[in-house]
Design a protein around this motif. Structure first.
Motif, mmCIF file in Angstrom:
data_model
loop_
_atom_site.group_PDB
_atom_site.id
_atom_site.type_symbol
_atom_site.label_atom_id
_atom_site.label_comp_id
_atom_site.label_asym_id
_atom_site.label_seq_id
_atom_site.Cartn_x
_atom_site.Cartn_y
_atom_site.Cartn_z
ATOM 1 N N MET A 1 0.854 -1.182 0.000
ATOM 2 C CA MET A 1 0.000 0.000 0.000
ATOM 3 C C MET A 1 0.895 1.238 0.000
ATOM 4 O O MET A 1 1.340 1.694 1.028
ATOM 5 C CB MET A 1 -0.883 0.013 1.251
ATOM 6 C CG MET A 1 -1.995 -0.987 1.256
ATOM 7 S SD MET A 1 -3.327 -0.762 2.490
ATOM 8 C CE MET A 1 -2.545 -0.087 3.899
ATOM 9 N N ARG A 2 1.103 1.765 -1.188
ATOM 10 C CA ARG A 2 1.914 2.975 -1.315
ATOM 11 C C ARG A 2 1.158 4.097 -2.030
ATOM 12 O O ARG A 2 1.508 5.256 -1.886
ATOM 13 C CB ARG A 2 3.214 2.696 -2.068
ATOM 14 C CG ARG A 2 4.108 1.663 -1.458
ATOM 15 C CD ARG A 2 4.571 1.928 -0.041
ATOM 16 N NE ARG A 2 5.273 3.182 0.089
ATOM 17 C CZ ARG A 2 5.435 3.825 1.242
ATOM 18 N NH1 ARG A 2 4.951 3.344 2.344
ATOM 19 N NH2 ARG A 2 6.082 4.967 1.294
ATOM 20 N N LYS A 3 0.158 3.728 -2.823
ATOM 21 C CA LYS A 3 -0.659 4.705 -3.543
ATOM 22 C C LYS A 3 -2.115 4.348 -3.266
ATOM 23 O O LYS A 3 -2.657 3.423 -3.870
ATOM 24 C CB LYS A 3 -0.348 4.693 -5.037
ATOM 25 C CG LYS A 3 1.093 5.120 -5.330
ATOM 26 C CD LYS A 3 1.396 5.153 -6.797
ATOM 27 C CE LYS A 3 2.825 5.676 -6.997
ATOM 28 N NZ LYS A 3 3.126 5.868 -8.410
ATOM 29 N N ILE A 4 -2.712 5.087 -2.349
ATOM 30 C CA ILE A 4 -4.009 4.724 -1.795
ATOM 31 C C ILE A 4 -5.047 5.782 -2.113
ATOM 32 O O ILE A 4 -4.807 6.978 -1.884
ATOM 33 C CB ILE A 4 -3.905 4.573 -0.264
ATOM 34 C CG1 ILE A 4 -2.818 3.551 0.109
ATOM 35 C CG2 ILE A 4 -5.250 4.201 0.346
ATOM 36 C CD1 ILE A 4 -2.422 3.589 1.572
ATOM 37 N N HIS A 26 3.554 6.652 6.977
ATOM 38 C CA HIS A 26 4.500 7.703 6.568
ATOM 39 C C HIS A 26 4.359 8.013 5.077
ATOM 40 O O HIS A 26 5.324 8.014 4.317
ATOM 41 C CB HIS A 26 5.940 7.313 6.919
ATOM 42 C CG HIS A 26 6.098 6.904 8.351
ATOM 43 N ND1 HIS A 26 6.041 7.821 9.374
ATOM 44 C CD2 HIS A 26 6.261 5.694 8.929
ATOM 45 C CE1 HIS A 26 6.183 7.189 10.531
ATOM 46 N NE2 HIS A 26 6.307 5.898 10.290
ATOM 47 N N ILE A 27 3.106 8.258 4.697
ATOM 48 C CA ILE A 27 2.766 8.567 3.306
ATOM 49 C C ILE A 27 2.077 9.929 3.276
ATOM 50 O O ILE A 27 1.193 10.188 4.095
ATOM 51 C CB ILE A 27 1.826 7.481 2.722
ATOM 52 C CG1 ILE A 27 2.530 6.117 2.681
ATOM 53 C CG2 ILE A 27 1.350 7.875 1.327
ATOM 54 C CD1 ILE A 27 1.637 4.971 2.205
ATOM 55 N N PRO A 28 2.449 10.807 2.325
ATOM 56 C CA PRO A 28 1.788 12.110 2.221
ATOM 57 C C PRO A 28 0.296 11.965 1.907
ATOM 58 O O PRO A 28 -0.104 11.113 1.114
ATOM 59 C CB PRO A 28 2.506 12.803 1.057
ATOM 60 C CG PRO A 28 3.745 12.024 0.816
ATOM 61 C CD PRO A 28 3.517 10.637 1.333
ATOM 62 N N VAL A 29 -0.504 12.814 2.543
ATOM 63 C CA VAL A 29 -1.955 12.802 2.387
ATOM 64 C C VAL A 29 -2.400 14.007 1.576
ATOM 65 O O VAL A 29 -1.938 15.130 1.807
ATOM 66 C CB VAL A 29 -2.656 12.792 3.765
ATOM 67 C CG1 VAL A 29 -4.156 12.929 3.617
ATOM 68 C CG2 VAL A 29 -2.291 11.532 4.538
ATOM 69 N N GLU A 60 6.100 8.844 -5.478
ATOM 70 C CA GLU A 60 6.259 7.407 -5.242
ATOM 71 C C GLU A 60 5.218 6.848 -4.278
ATOM 72 O O GLU A 60 4.949 5.653 -4.286
ATOM 73 C CB GLU A 60 7.667 7.069 -4.789
ATOM 74 C CG GLU A 60 7.963 7.330 -3.329
ATOM 75 C CD GLU A 60 9.353 6.861 -2.943
ATOM 76 O OE1 GLU A 60 9.468 6.187 -1.903
ATOM 77 O OE2 GLU A 60 10.304 7.184 -3.666
ATOM 78 N N SER A 61 4.638 7.708 -3.443
ATOM 79 C CA SER A 61 3.576 7.255 -2.554
ATOM 80 C C SER A 61 2.650 8.422 -2.238
ATOM 81 O O SER A 61 3.086 9.569 -2.207
ATOM 82 C CB SER A 61 4.141 6.653 -1.268
ATOM 83 O OG SER A 61 4.878 7.617 -0.554
#
Length: 169
Positions: A1-4, A26-29, A60-61
Motif C-alpha cells: 500500500m503505497r498509492k491509496i 509515513h505517506i503524504p496525504v 512514489e507514494s
C-alpha cells in the motif's frame, strides 16, 4: 500500500482515515476538497483538478481522499489500493451533522482555505442518496479491477479493526 485512494459518502470519515493512515504508513496525504474548493466555496476548473491529481500521481507514494467522479477512473488507474468506506446512510448523515457542529464557523483542516463548514440541503440530499445513486456504480467499477488491492469497510468498527491491524504490522 503505497498509492491509496479513499472513497465513500460525505460524513463517512475519508479524511480522518487518510490522516491516520498517512501517519502510520509515513505517506503524504492529499485531500481533494482542499485543492478543489477555493475561498468562498468557489471550485477550480476541471482542467486544474486533473492537473493537480496528475502531479500527485507522479510521487512514489500518496493517499488521496475524496470522490470527484470526473477523475475517479484516473485515480483508480494510478493507485495500488482502494479503500471504499461503504457505511450506512444514517451513519454518514450523523457524520456530516457532527462535523457541522464541530467546525461551526471554521474551515476544516482538510478543506480549502476560506470555506467555512456549512451544511446545506443539496449536500444533505447528496449524502442521503449516495448509497442508492453512487454505490452501485462504484461497486461495478471496483468489480472490474483485477490488479488492485480493494478494501471495502462497512462500519466504523471495521475501519478501526483495519487500522489496528496496520498498527500491529
Amino acid at each position: 500500500m503505497r498509492k491509496i485512494m479513499i472513497i465513500g459518502s460525505g460524513g463517512a470519515g475519508k479524511s480522518t482515515l487518510a490522516k491516520e493512515l498517512g501517519a502510520l504508513l509515513h505517506i503524504p496525504v492529499h485531500h481533494l476538497d482542499a485543492y478543489y474548493w477555493q475561498p468562498g466555496w468557489n471550485p477550480i476548473s476541471r482542467e486544474d483538478n486533473i492537473r493537480i491529481q496528475q502531479t500527485i500521481f507522479k510521487s512514489e507514494s500518496w493517499i488521496i481522499d475524496g470522490n470527484y467522479g470526473s477523475t475517479m477512473d484516473d485515480r483508480m488507474k494510478a493507485c495500488d489500493t482502494i479503500i471504499f468506506l461503504n457505511y450506512s446512510t444514517i451513519r454518514c448523515l450523523y457524520g456530516i451533522t457532527r462535523r457541522r457542529i464541530q467546525y461551526r464557523g471554521k474551515t476544516r483542516p482538510d478543506m480549502g482555505e476560506g470555506c467555512p463548514e456549512k451544511l446545506d440541503l443539496q449536500f444533505i440530499h447528496w449524502v442521503a442518496n449516495y448509497k442508492r445513486k453512487n454505490t452501485p456504480a462504484i461497486k461495478t467499477k471496483l468489480g472490474l479491477l483485477k490488479d488492485k488491492n480493494i478494501i471495502e469497510l462497512k462500519s466504523p468498527k471495521q475501519t478501526r479493526r483495519f487500522v489496528k491491524n496496520i498498527r500491529l504490522k
